[in-house]
Enzyme design. Structure first.
Site, short mmCIF file in Angstrom:
data_model
loop_
_atom_site.label_atom_id
_atom_site.label_comp_id
_atom_site.label_asym_id
_atom_site.label_seq_id
_atom_site.Cartn_x
_atom_site.Cartn_y
_atom_site.Cartn_z
N THR A 22 11.50 68.49 40.56
CA THR A 22 10.31 67.81 40.77
C THR A 22 9.56 69.06 41.54
O THR A 22 8.44 69.31 41.22
CB THR A 22 10.25 66.53 41.56
OG1 THR A 22 11.54 65.81 40.79
CG2 THR A 22 9.12 66.14 41.45
N GLU A 43 18.25 76.80 37.31
CA GLU A 43 18.46 75.03 37.22
C GLU A 43 19.70 74.87 36.49
O GLU A 43 20.31 75.39 35.57
CB GLU A 43 17.25 74.49 36.34
CG GLU A 43 17.39 73.14 36.12
CD GLU A 43 17.76 72.16 37.02
OE1 GLU A 43 17.16 72.16 38.02
OE2 GLU A 43 18.75 71.33 36.91
N HIS A 565 15.45 57.01 46.79
CA HIS A 565 14.49 57.87 47.61
C HIS A 565 14.99 58.42 48.82
O HIS A 565 14.34 58.50 49.82
CB HIS A 565 13.23 56.86 47.79
CG HIS A 565 12.38 56.08 46.79
ND1 HIS A 565 11.78 55.15 47.03
CD2 HIS A 565 12.44 56.56 45.44
CE1 HIS A 565 11.32 54.93 45.90
NE2 HIS A 565 11.69 55.44 44.82
#
Ligand SMILES: Cc1cc2nc3c(=O)[nH]c(=O)nc-3n(C[C@H](O)[C@H](O)[C@H](O)COP(=O)(O)OP(=O)(O)OC[C@H]3O[C@@H](n4cnc5c(N)ncnc54)[C@H](O)[C@@H]3O)c2cc1C
Length: 628
Positions: A22, A43, A565
């Site tokens: 993100t 990545e 989160h």
């Protein structure tokens, strides 16, 4: 697009970004808009879109919101982490999916868009981070977003009259839209809060409003997921100065220790089991997320010396804050609860009936509508005080204050400062302590153990599910390496519910779902319980009649799961307060290593955090470009 790995071995890049998730892809896009600057992204996951197409279509599990549970536990998308056994949750281990794919967790999240409050973000500055507050972050929230206003029909269905388009971005890379055709339960949600006198007075984006409302999703107008890879990477993918290497697993960062502070010189990583090194000219940016960023720091010699010594890792920069301050408890622990819907009210359970999935697919592909186009559109933010029965407000608040003070007095330094600002939020009736997420689906009592089975259950009938979420937990945990081997997952110990304040607030919030279920129009869509004194609870939650405080506490311990989160393991704070990065997001003790991802959040905020991760990364890109 797979950049040939051999090309990195002989090259030096201005910026190397670890993690194309993100935050990492925001930086990749913004830094490479200067053609004179060479940017490399490493990545570990694969790219699951067709970068040559303007409309990436390749992976329906990612693109179609209603298929998201297909993503969890599948190593094509998910790191498949699990927590250590949690003593306060009857020793359960909780599944922690994290995106392992280009786009990171934005590719696998639940797509819910919400926004931190003014106090949440102003508290970041209060804790010693100049320049990080509500007003400075607003332009960056907007810069990342292209908000698609709802049609008149959808606005009427979901009751979105409070939306103030001037507070949303309209030309950013990430699209947000309200889902169409969600059915009577979703339509009832915001109206039910009005009945309760808890309807928001303004768009919650303004930073101070509480109440229940319908939220937009990270998706375009056709209900296709909008996430970091198509939003930030695809438009930049043809730039000659941006290289993205997927399937590249980073082990550690190399340093020149002859400089003071130390200088990051490059990154060691593996592709197909082969070791590679890439050098860096300007900066390394660590964007591997709240679990992997502290792991990579520790493997690279930045962390608590005793911890590093255990694994024979030379301490290059000693910092006891690395991997601490895990607000996984502030990850917003969540507890689901289902109320049975009347026969004929459409719910997700019906998808198992013959022909319904075909119908849902048709609705989705032809109209961008229906159950596959959204799910869980209802949300609500309430204070602790507002979920308490009137006669208990004063005594419960006094008791809670005592608990907070007792805990706070047993702490020192940075944690104590955090608890002081958290206490202000908790006792402020205009700030949220609880979030509700609502959808036309029952909940799985064992959701914590498997995110793929988050909504699966064996109870007969259809349900309206209300997830109660703790917005600002007092418990703190940690993430630390358990091996010098980068491929061994670190130990994730959120210490969920280890602080009694968290149990009190979450169980009070769960109890209040009963009031929500009994208010119209939602109440008109739900079955009464056998005694006729409330709504019928989902059987697997083993509630006989009405929920009580005792049963709510039991459910919290037995059924809490994560809402995914986690933040805070490389916290942006003064070093003496446990900080890992300074307010320019530079790692203390290093000249040119920054962390930019959710791990830098010093305190968690209310609601779903992806919009804030985008905003933080957008602001970080400006800080980096301006040399701060
Ligand atoms: C299941 C789930 C549901 C969620 N639901 C919502 C929601 O509805 N709304 C919302 O706002 N937020 C939601 N979130 C949270 C939000 O998506 C995340 O907080 C946010 O995306 C995190 O961004 P990040 O940049 O910190 O990390 P990530 O996006 O996870 O990026 C980290 C990247 O680093 C890569 N990486 C890690 N280690 C290495 C390594 N060693 N080498 C190379 N690459 C590496 C990873 O593969 C990944 O791509 C959810 C998250 C999850 C997991």
């Amino acid at each position: 697009m797979q950049y040939p790995v051999e090309d990195t071995d002989s090259k030096v890049f201005d910026y190397v970004i670890i993690g194309g998730g993100t935050a990492g892809l925001v930086l990749a896009n913004r830094l490479s808009d200067n053609p004179a600057v060479q940017v490399l992204v490493l990545e570990a996951g694969d790219e699951r879109l067709d970068a040559s197409s303007p409309l990436p279509q390749t992976d329906p599990n990612i693109n179609i919101p209603g298929l998201m549970t297909e993503l969890y536990g599948d190593e094509k998308y998910d790191w498949k982490f699990k927590t250590a056994p949690q003593p306060s949750l009857k020793n359960r281990t909780i599944a922690w999916p994290r995106g392992k794919v280009l786009g990171g967790s934005s590719a696998i999240n639940f797509l819910m868009v919400s926004h931190a409050s003014r106090a949440d973000l102003d508290n970041w500055e209060k804790l010693g981070n100049p320049g990080w507050n509500f007003d400075t972050l607003q332009p960056y929230y907007r810069r990342s977003e292209a908000f698609n206003a709802p049609s008149t029909e959808t606005a009427e269905e979901l009751g979105t009259a409070i939306v103030d388009t001037s507070l949303h971005g309209n030309s950013g890379p990430v699209q947000t839209s309200f889902p169409k055709g969600q059915g009577p339960l979703d339509e009832a949600w915001s109206r039910t809060f009005k009945t309760l006198g808890l309807g928001p007075q303004a768009d919650p984006r303004a930073g101070s409003t509480l109440g229940g409302y319908s939220l937009p999703k990270f998706m375009d107008k056709t209900a296709k997921r909008s996430y970091a890879a198509p939003a930030y990477y695809v438009p930049a993918s043809r730039r000659a100065n941006l290289k993205v290497l997927t399937g590249a697993f980073v082990k550690k960062i190399a340093f020149d220790t002859n400089t003071s502070p130390v200088t990051a010189t490059g990154v060691w990583y593996y592709v197909d089991g082969n070791k590679h090194f890439v050098g860096v000219l300007r900066e390394i940016i660590l964007s591997a997320g709240t679990v992997k960023s502290p792991q990579i720091l520790e493997l690279s010699g930045i962390g608590n010396k005793t911890q590093l010594d255990k694994f024979g890792i030379e301490a290059i920069v000693e910092n006891d804050g690395v991997g601490e301050n895990l607000q996984a408890s502030g990850d917003h622990p969540l507890v689901g609860f289902g109320y049975e819907a009347l026969e004929g009210v459409p719910t997700r359970e019906m998808i198992k009936q013959p022909g319904v999935l075909d119908w849902a697919l048709q609705e989705y592909t032809q109209k961008g509508a229906g159950p596959l186009a959204g799910g869980a559109t209802g949300t609500g933010f309430l204070s602790y005080s507002s979920v308490l029965p009137a006669e208990q407000k004063d005594s419960s608040k006094a008791q809670l204050t005592k608990l907070v003070d007792e805990y706070s007095n047993s702490t020192t330094g940075g944690l104590r400062k955090q608890l002081e600002v958290q206490k202000e939020v908790l006792l402020n009736d205009h700030e949220a302590d609880i979030q509700y997420n609502f959808g036309a689906s029952g909940a799985n009592y064992a959701a914590g153990e498997s995110t793929a089975a988050f909504f699966d259950h064996n109870d007969p009938g259809g349900y309206a599910g209300i997830m109660t979420v703790l917005t600002h937990a007092f418990s703190r945990g940690s993430i630390h390496i358990q091996s010098p081997d980068a491929s061994t997952a670190p130990i994730i110990d959120p210490r969920y519910m280890s602080n009694p304040v968290d149990i009190e607030v979450l169980s009070s919030g769960l109890l209040f779902t009963q009031n929500i279920s009994e208010a119209a129009p939602l109440s008109n869509l739900l079955k009464d319980n056998e005694a006729g004194d409330g709504k019928k609870a989902q059987p697997s939650f083993k509630v006989d009649g009405r929920l009580t405080k005792e049963s709510a506490v039991r459910i919290v311990r037995e059924a809490v799961s994560s809402s995914f989160h986690p933040v805070g393991t490389c916290a942006m704070l003064p070093r003496e307060d446990g900080g890992v990065v300074d307010s320019s997001l530079r790692v203390y003790g290093t000249r040119n290593l920054r962390v930019v991802d959710a791990s830098v959040f010093p305190l968690n905020v209310r609601g779903n955090i992806a919009s804030l991760v985008y905003a933080v990364a957008e602001r970080a890109s400006d800080l980096i470009k301006s040399g701060q």
